[in-house]
Design an enzyme around this catalytic site. Structure first.
Site, mmCIF file in Angstrom:
data_model
loop_
_atom_site.group_PDB
_atom_site.id
_atom_site.type_symbol
_atom_site.label_atom_id
_atom_site.label_comp_id
_atom_site.label_asym_id
_atom_site.label_seq_id
_atom_site.Cartn_x
_atom_site.Cartn_y
_atom_site.Cartn_z
ATOM 1 N N ASP A 187 2.590 -3.905 35.104
ATOM 2 C CA ASP A 187 2.592 -3.402 36.472
ATOM 3 C C ASP A 187 3.623 -2.282 36.566
ATOM 4 O O ASP A 187 4.787 -2.467 36.225
ATOM 5 C CB ASP A 187 2.949 -4.531 37.446
ATOM 6 C CG ASP A 187 2.945 -4.041 38.886
ATOM 7 O OD1 ASP A 187 1.993 -3.317 39.256
ATOM 8 O OD2 ASP A 187 3.883 -4.360 39.628
ATOM 9 N N GLU A 271 -2.940 -0.510 35.474
ATOM 10 C CA GLU A 271 -3.656 0.012 36.621
ATOM 11 C C GLU A 271 -3.909 1.492 36.402
ATOM 12 O O GLU A 271 -3.053 2.200 35.898
ATOM 13 C CB GLU A 271 -2.828 -0.175 37.893
ATOM 14 C CG GLU A 271 -3.108 -1.485 38.577
ATOM 15 C CD GLU A 271 -2.220 -1.639 39.795
ATOM 16 O OE1 GLU A 271 -2.742 -1.904 40.870
ATOM 17 O OE2 GLU A 271 -1.002 -1.486 39.650
ATOM 18 N N ASP A 352 6.348 -8.309 41.318
ATOM 19 C CA ASP A 352 5.832 -7.475 40.228
ATOM 20 C C ASP A 352 5.227 -8.307 39.102
ATOM 21 O O ASP A 352 4.229 -7.920 38.491
ATOM 22 C CB ASP A 352 6.946 -6.582 39.668
ATOM 23 C CG ASP A 352 7.465 -5.596 40.704
ATOM 24 O OD1 ASP A 352 6.682 -5.226 41.600
ATOM 25 O OD2 ASP A 352 8.647 -5.209 40.619
#
Ligand code: ZN
Length: 369
Positions: A187, A271, A352
């Protein structure tokens, strides 16, 4: 699969070589600027563009008038034209800003030449280089025998040292590694670069932060000085040196980290952030791009590819932060200030870490198809 690799070495040119290197810096800059100006004028006056091939022909003609251009490596002049052409292509394809004139005061000076008929080669402890002859070089690591030398760039960095970067090509057979569940989720984190689904927190080393503080101080001092004065130029060099050190230590750090990850895991899920959009939208401004995330992803990508491993990108609209990593419930709202994710199922976890576990699980799903 053909793979490119660069090897960078410190070089120690002698007096004559130094003179010629600086002459070449000057000539390649002259060629770049002259033909950039030509493109600008051509467009302004006739709304026309030109090509590399046309400009290369004109360069040959120009050398008959400006004989001093013949004193330096002719391939380096063609490379300068090639760079100009690439700069325009990047501009037209919206990857870069409009090409700018190169200044004598540029902090990094460089020129590139190609290997033609073995013109660049290693001879004992020296590097044979077009026009320069044998260069004293510190080969701290060897170029493997199966690598073919394509081109080389000589540069002078803001600290005053000289380097050569040799680009090679080699053939490698890539065997795909199945993920077998050995996958990690990362992340993106502003402060720490990333938090992994194994709760690894990648932090820039302390000295890196110290350099950044030093840079801010030096820049502030520069902004208070009289522009273009002697002291201003001196301070500007100082700023450039700190910049250079930061750039180096950042890429060192990211290299080590990315190598470690692709060795340890068979697949890495991240991501698919749109960094440009993100830095504008969130007003993080410069710090997002300076954080090195984009560079880090590029490193992960090619290192994973080399090992037959996978970098999986998760849809950027997947709500990785708002989803509970235990029960899958999705929150409507999650403030940026909420550092701990709590859920009705009883899950209470660092925000997170929760997101990175979700990214890992999404990556696993994607790999099944
Ligand atoms: Zn839950």
């Amino acid at each position: 699969m053909k793979i490119n690799k660069a090897f960078k070495y410190r070089i120690y040119p002698n007096k004559e070589q130094l003179t010629l290197i600086h002459k070449t810096f000057g000539c390649t800059r002259f060629v770049f600027n002259r033909f950039l100006n030509q493109r600008i004028e051509l467009y302004k006056n006739e709304e026309k563009s030109t090509t590399y091939v046309n400009q290369a022909k004109e360069l040959t003609a120009l050398k008959k008038d400006l004989t001093w251009l013949k004193e330096v490596d002719s391939v380096s002049l063609q490379s300068a034209l090639r760079n100009l052409d690439t700069a325009f292509k990047n501009f037209f394809q919206k990857r870069a800003k409009y090409p700018r004139f190169k200044s004598k005061r540029n902090n990094i000076k460089s020129y590139t030449t190609k290997n033609t008929n073995n013109s660049i080669r290693i001879e004992g402890s020296m590097l044979k280089f077009p026009k320069l002859g044998l260069l004293k070089t510190k080969f701290h690591r060897e170029i493997p025998r199966n690598h073919k030398i394509l081109s080389a760039t000589i540069s002078q960095v803001p600290t005053g040292a000289y380097f050569v970067s040799i680009t090679t090509e080699f053939e490698k057979e890539i065997i795909q590694v199945p993920s077998n569940g050995n996958i990690v989720g990362l992340d993106f984190s502003m402060k720490e670069l990333f938090v992994s689904s194994e709760n690894q927190r990648a932090k820039y080393p302390r000295f890196f932060r110290m350099l950044e503080a030093k840079l801010i101080k030096a820049q502030r001092k520069l902004s208070r000085m009289v522009r273009f004065s002697n002291n201003w130029y001196k301070q500007k060099t100082k700023v450039a040196r700190i910049h250079y050190k930061i750039k180096n230590s950042r890429s060192d750090f990211l290299h080590k980290l990315s190598t470690q990850l692709v060795n340890k895991y068979n697949a890495i899920a991240i991501e698919d952030l749109n960094m440009k959009g993100m830095s504008q939208a969130l007003k993080f401004g410069k710090s997002v791009s300076d954080n090195g995330w984009g560079m880090f992803i590029a490193m992960l990508k090619y290192k994973a590819e080399l090992r037959g491993k996978q970098l999986v990108k998760i849809d950027r609209f997947y709500p990785s932060s708002k989803t509970c990593s235990i029960c899958g419930a999705v929150k409507k709202d999650l403030k940026l200030s909420e550092r701990v994710y709590t859920c009705e199922c009883g899950n209470s976890i660092d925000r997170d870490l929760n997101a990175s576990i979700n990214i890992k699980n999404q990556g696993k799903l994607l790999l099944q198809y």
